[in-house]
Motif scaffolding. Structure first.
Motif, mmCIF file in Angstrom:
data_model
loop_
_atom_site.group_PDB
_atom_site.id
_atom_site.type_symbol
_atom_site.label_atom_id
_atom_site.label_comp_id
_atom_site.label_asym_id
_atom_site.label_seq_id
_atom_site.Cartn_x
_atom_site.Cartn_y
_atom_site.Cartn_z
ATOM 1 N N THR A 220 1.463 -8.949 6.003
ATOM 2 C CA THR A 220 0.818 -8.997 7.317
ATOM 3 C C THR A 220 -0.137 -7.820 7.499
ATOM 4 O O THR A 220 -1.262 -7.983 7.990
ATOM 5 C CB THR A 220 1.880 -8.979 8.429
ATOM 6 O OG1 THR A 220 2.761 -10.098 8.271
ATOM 7 C CG2 THR A 220 1.236 -9.042 9.802
ATOM 8 N N ALA A 221 0.309 -6.631 7.089
ATOM 9 C CA ALA A 221 -0.523 -5.434 7.219
ATOM 10 C C ALA A 221 -1.761 -5.532 6.327
ATOM 11 O O ALA A 221 -2.868 -5.140 6.734
ATOM 12 C CB ALA A 221 0.287 -4.191 6.871
ATOM 13 N N MET A 222 -1.591 -6.063 5.111
ATOM 14 C CA MET A 222 -2.732 -6.200 4.201
ATOM 15 C C MET A 222 -3.781 -7.144 4.778
ATOM 16 O O MET A 222 -4.979 -6.836 4.778
ATOM 17 C CB MET A 222 -2.256 -6.714 2.835
ATOM 18 C CG MET A 222 -1.584 -5.664 1.978
ATOM 19 S SD MET A 222 -1.016 -6.318 0.374
ATOM 20 C CE MET A 222 -2.566 -6.847 -0.352
ATOM 21 N N ASN A 223 -3.348 -8.291 5.275
ATOM 22 C CA ASN A 223 -4.299 -9.255 5.845
ATOM 23 C C ASN A 223 -5.041 -8.661 7.035
ATOM 24 O O ASN A 223 -6.254 -8.849 7.180
ATOM 25 C CB ASN A 223 -3.555 -10.530 6.252
ATOM 26 C CG ASN A 223 -3.116 -11.357 5.054
ATOM 27 O OD1 ASN A 223 -3.770 -11.346 4.017
ATOM 28 N ND2 ASN A 223 -2.005 -12.064 5.189
ATOM 29 N N GLN A 275 -2.308 3.082 3.800
ATOM 30 C CA GLN A 275 -0.968 3.584 4.110
ATOM 31 C C GLN A 275 -0.882 4.023 5.565
ATOM 32 O O GLN A 275 0.069 3.678 6.276
ATOM 33 C CB GLN A 275 -0.612 4.750 3.188
ATOM 34 C CG GLN A 275 0.788 5.315 3.441
ATOM 35 C CD GLN A 275 1.167 6.366 2.423
ATOM 36 O OE1 GLN A 275 0.478 6.577 1.445
ATOM 37 N NE2 GLN A 275 2.272 7.031 2.648
ATOM 38 N N ASN A 276 -1.862 4.774 6.039
ATOM 39 C CA ASN A 276 -1.866 5.221 7.430
ATOM 40 C C ASN A 276 -1.932 4.042 8.395
ATOM 41 O O ASN A 276 -1.349 4.083 9.487
ATOM 42 C CB ASN A 276 -3.044 6.164 7.677
ATOM 43 C CG ASN A 276 -2.889 7.490 6.964
ATOM 44 O OD1 ASN A 276 -1.775 7.903 6.654
ATOM 45 N ND2 ASN A 276 -3.988 8.164 6.691
ATOM 46 N N PHE A 277 -2.632 2.994 7.993
ATOM 47 C CA PHE A 277 -2.748 1.798 8.814
ATOM 48 C C PHE A 277 -1.424 1.033 8.861
ATOM 49 O O PHE A 277 -0.992 0.572 9.924
ATOM 50 C CB PHE A 277 -3.847 0.897 8.231
ATOM 51 C CG PHE A 277 -4.034 -0.408 8.943
ATOM 52 C CD1 PHE A 277 -4.839 -0.499 10.069
ATOM 53 C CD2 PHE A 277 -3.420 -1.565 8.474
ATOM 54 C CE1 PHE A 277 -5.026 -1.713 10.722
ATOM 55 C CE2 PHE A 277 -3.594 -2.781 9.116
ATOM 56 C CZ PHE A 277 -4.400 -2.860 10.247
ATOM 57 N N ALA A 278 -0.757 0.923 7.710
ATOM 58 C CA ALA A 278 0.416 0.054 7.587
ATOM 59 C C ALA A 278 1.696 0.654 8.148
ATOM 60 O O ALA A 278 2.591 -0.076 8.585
ATOM 61 C CB ALA A 278 0.627 -0.323 6.114
ATOM 62 N N ILE A 279 1.811 1.986 8.145
ATOM 63 C CA ILE A 279 3.086 2.596 8.549
ATOM 64 C C ILE A 279 3.224 2.765 10.054
ATOM 65 O O ILE A 279 4.284 3.157 10.538
ATOM 66 C CB ILE A 279 3.275 3.979 7.879
ATOM 67 C CG1 ILE A 279 2.152 4.934 8.289
ATOM 68 C CG2 ILE A 279 3.371 3.853 6.388
ATOM 69 C CD1 ILE A 279 2.269 6.318 7.688
ATOM 70 N N GLY A 280 2.175 2.450 10.802
ATOM 71 C CA GLY A 280 2.227 2.620 12.249
ATOM 72 C C GLY A 280 3.142 1.624 12.936
ATOM 73 O O GLY A 280 3.712 0.714 12.323
ATOM 74 N N ASP A 282 2.530 -0.824 14.773
ATOM 75 C CA ASP A 282 2.099 -2.222 14.801
ATOM 76 C C ASP A 282 2.661 -3.030 13.639
ATOM 77 O O ASP A 282 2.964 -4.213 13.788
ATOM 78 C CB ASP A 282 0.573 -2.312 14.785
ATOM 79 C CG ASP A 282 -0.045 -1.842 16.084
ATOM 80 O OD1 ASP A 282 0.670 -1.836 17.114
ATOM 81 O OD2 ASP A 282 -1.228 -1.455 16.074
ATOM 82 N N TYR A 283 2.801 -2.396 12.468
ATOM 83 C CA TYR A 283 3.212 -3.145 11.274
ATOM 84 C C TYR A 283 4.515 -2.643 10.659
ATOM 85 O O TYR A 283 5.202 -3.386 9.975
ATOM 86 C CB TYR A 283 2.071 -3.134 10.235
ATOM 87 C CG TYR A 283 0.815 -3.719 10.804
ATOM 88 C CD1 TYR A 283 0.676 -5.089 10.961
ATOM 89 C CD2 TYR A 283 -0.219 -2.894 11.245
ATOM 90 C CE1 TYR A 283 -0.470 -5.637 11.529
ATOM 91 C CE2 TYR A 283 -1.365 -3.435 11.811
ATOM 92 C CZ TYR A 283 -1.487 -4.801 11.948
ATOM 93 O OH TYR A 283 -2.602 -5.333 12.513
ATOM 94 N N LYS A 284 4.828 -1.380 10.835
ATOM 95 C CA LYS A 284 6.115 -0.812 10.418
ATOM 96 C C LYS A 284 6.449 -1.090 8.951
ATOM 97 O O LYS A 284 7.546 -1.508 8.605
ATOM 98 C CB LYS A 284 7.238 -1.350 11.307
ATOM 99 C CG LYS A 284 7.124 -0.953 12.768
ATOM 100 C CD LYS A 284 8.285 -1.477 13.566
ATOM 101 C CE LYS A 284 8.201 -1.056 15.013
ATOM 102 N NZ LYS A 284 9.304 -1.598 15.826
ATOM 103 N N VAL A 285 5.477 -0.858 8.092
ATOM 104 C CA VAL A 285 5.726 -0.994 6.658
ATOM 105 C C VAL A 285 6.360 0.304 6.169
ATOM 106 O O VAL A 285 5.804 1.386 6.353
ATOM 107 C CB VAL A 285 4.426 -1.275 5.882
ATOM 108 C CG1 VAL A 285 4.720 -1.415 4.392
ATOM 109 C CG2 VAL A 285 3.749 -2.538 6.419
ATOM 110 N N SER A 286 7.527 0.204 5.538
ATOM 111 C CA SER A 286 8.216 1.393 5.061
ATOM 112 C C SER A 286 7.514 1.969 3.842
ATOM 113 O O SER A 286 6.790 1.266 3.126
ATOM 114 C CB SER A 286 9.669 1.064 4.705
ATOM 115 O OG SER A 286 10.416 0.751 5.858
ATOM 116 N N SER A 287 7.734 3.248 3.596
ATOM 117 C CA SER A 287 7.108 3.902 2.446
ATOM 118 C C SER A 287 7.645 3.350 1.135
ATOM 119 O O SER A 287 6.973 3.379 0.113
ATOM 120 C CB SER A 287 7.334 5.413 2.513
ATOM 121 O OG SER A 287 8.715 5.703 2.595
#
Length: 349
Positions: A220-223, A275-280, A282-287
């Motif tokens: 989702t974060a990538m798209n 990485q900065n975009f995805a970890i926020g 809104d998307y909560k992508v873990s490291s």
């Protein structure tokens, strides 16, 4: 004239307190020094929390999770506070006592300063609880005599032992156990010290989202990132293939999938941008991402050019949307529910 915003003005700090735990690694004894009262909110606390709120996601790569239910003492104390069975100071002292008991059962653990802060982010309109452990060896955060904040401009999160941030609003909105499995309302970051294990036991944090959920968050974060950056279809397809190849290799060898590496694959010139975009929030992508092979296959891009035709599509469409189906027995490729515009062109042949 542009009006400069003050650091932390987007936060409404409700409660702030600092306690201390004294413990030497290798010994069981834990001495606790509880604060006499809550700290009055001044510009120091506002700036401190403003800097931390700003850098928490961007600089520390948090790992997201939920309460596991295995050691519910902290969660039960938090529930009691939210039900107004006691005030924030008493809640924090109960938390201090419980963490002290956890440390006493962990010989390798050390003490430090415990900072608890309840605040509201006025932008997102969400309430949060921060639990922060810091050693303060350099005296850069806490006044050791009266357990108050020093005047500091920035908090180096690499010097933090560990921090946990609970989105109280999202946690309160969960109505049943099924939703609990899908929503991550808790996150934690750790500094250079290896204290995450007993701190996670104390918080009762389960950072192992299902591999399916973890993978879906990444997709989702990538798209969203590709749309934001206006990447061409060709570029998106190539990057998805690159990420899939990396994830497939890591899953095959039972190794962790690292968001930082994926971020480098997506933008070599600015390796931290994704990485900065995805970890926020809104998307909560873990490291560290749990890989689900079926989900990750959505990244796979298929392209073939024959003598009189060219076909290209993402494998995810074939797996999820059922618009493209491959029949292994007949070796036929079937397209379903094609757009009328495309159908009209075929009819016109």
């Amino acid at each position: 004239m542009v009006e400069l915003k003050k650091i932390g003005e987007n936060l409404e700090i409700k409660n702030f307190v600092i306690h201390q735990l004294l413990k030497t690694a290798g010994f069981k004894e834990v001495k606790k020094k509880a604060a006499d009262g809550l700290i009055a909110i001044s510009e120091k606390e506002q700036v401190f929390m403003g800097n931390l709120d700003k850098s928490y996601h961007r600089k520390s790569s948090p790992i997201y999770g939920i309460f596991s239910g295995e050691n519910p003492r902290f969660r039960d104390l938090l529930i009691g506070y939210k039900l107004e069975e006691y005030d924030f100071l008493e809640f924090s002292k109960n938390v201090l006592d419980y963490y002290g008991s956890v440390l006493s059962l962990t010989p390798t653990s050390t003490g430090g300063y415990m900072i608890l802060c309840e605040y509201t982010n006025k932008t997102s309109k969400n309430d949060f609880l921060l639990v922060l452990m810091i050693n303060n060896k350099e005296g850069y955060v806490v006044n050791e005599k009266n357990l108050t904040l020093e005047n500091i401009k920035n908090l180096d999160l690499s010097k933090v032992d560990v921090a946990c941030l609970i989105n109280l609003t999202e946690w309160a909105n969960i109505e049943n156990e099924e939703e609990t499995d899908r929503i991550t309302y808790l996150s934690f970051v750790k500094g250079m010290k290896q204290v995450s294990h007993y701190f996670m036991t104390f918080i009762d944090c389960d950072n192992k989202n299902t591999n399916s959920e973890s993978s879906q968050r990444l997709l989702t974060a990538m798209n969203a990132f590709f749309e934001k950056e206006k990447y061409s279809r060709k570029k998106k397809s190539q990057l998805k293939n690159d990420v899939f190849a990396y994830c497939e290799e890591r899953m095959k060898n039972k190794k962790e999938i690292l968001l930082s590496y994926i971020s480098q694959l997506i933008n070599k010139d600015d390796p931290e941008s994704f990485q900065n975009f995805a970890i926020g929030e809104d998307y909560k992508v873990s490291s560290v991402i749990g890989g689900d092979k079926a989900k990750m296959k959505q990244l796979k891009y298929v392209s073939y050019e024959g003598e009189n035709y060219k076909i290209e599509f993402e494998k995810g469409a074939m797996l999820l949307d059922k618009t493209v189906v491959y029949d292994k027995k007949s070796n036929d490729l079937i397209f379903k529910n094609i757009p009328m515009e495309f159908a009209e062109k075929i009819k016109a042949l």
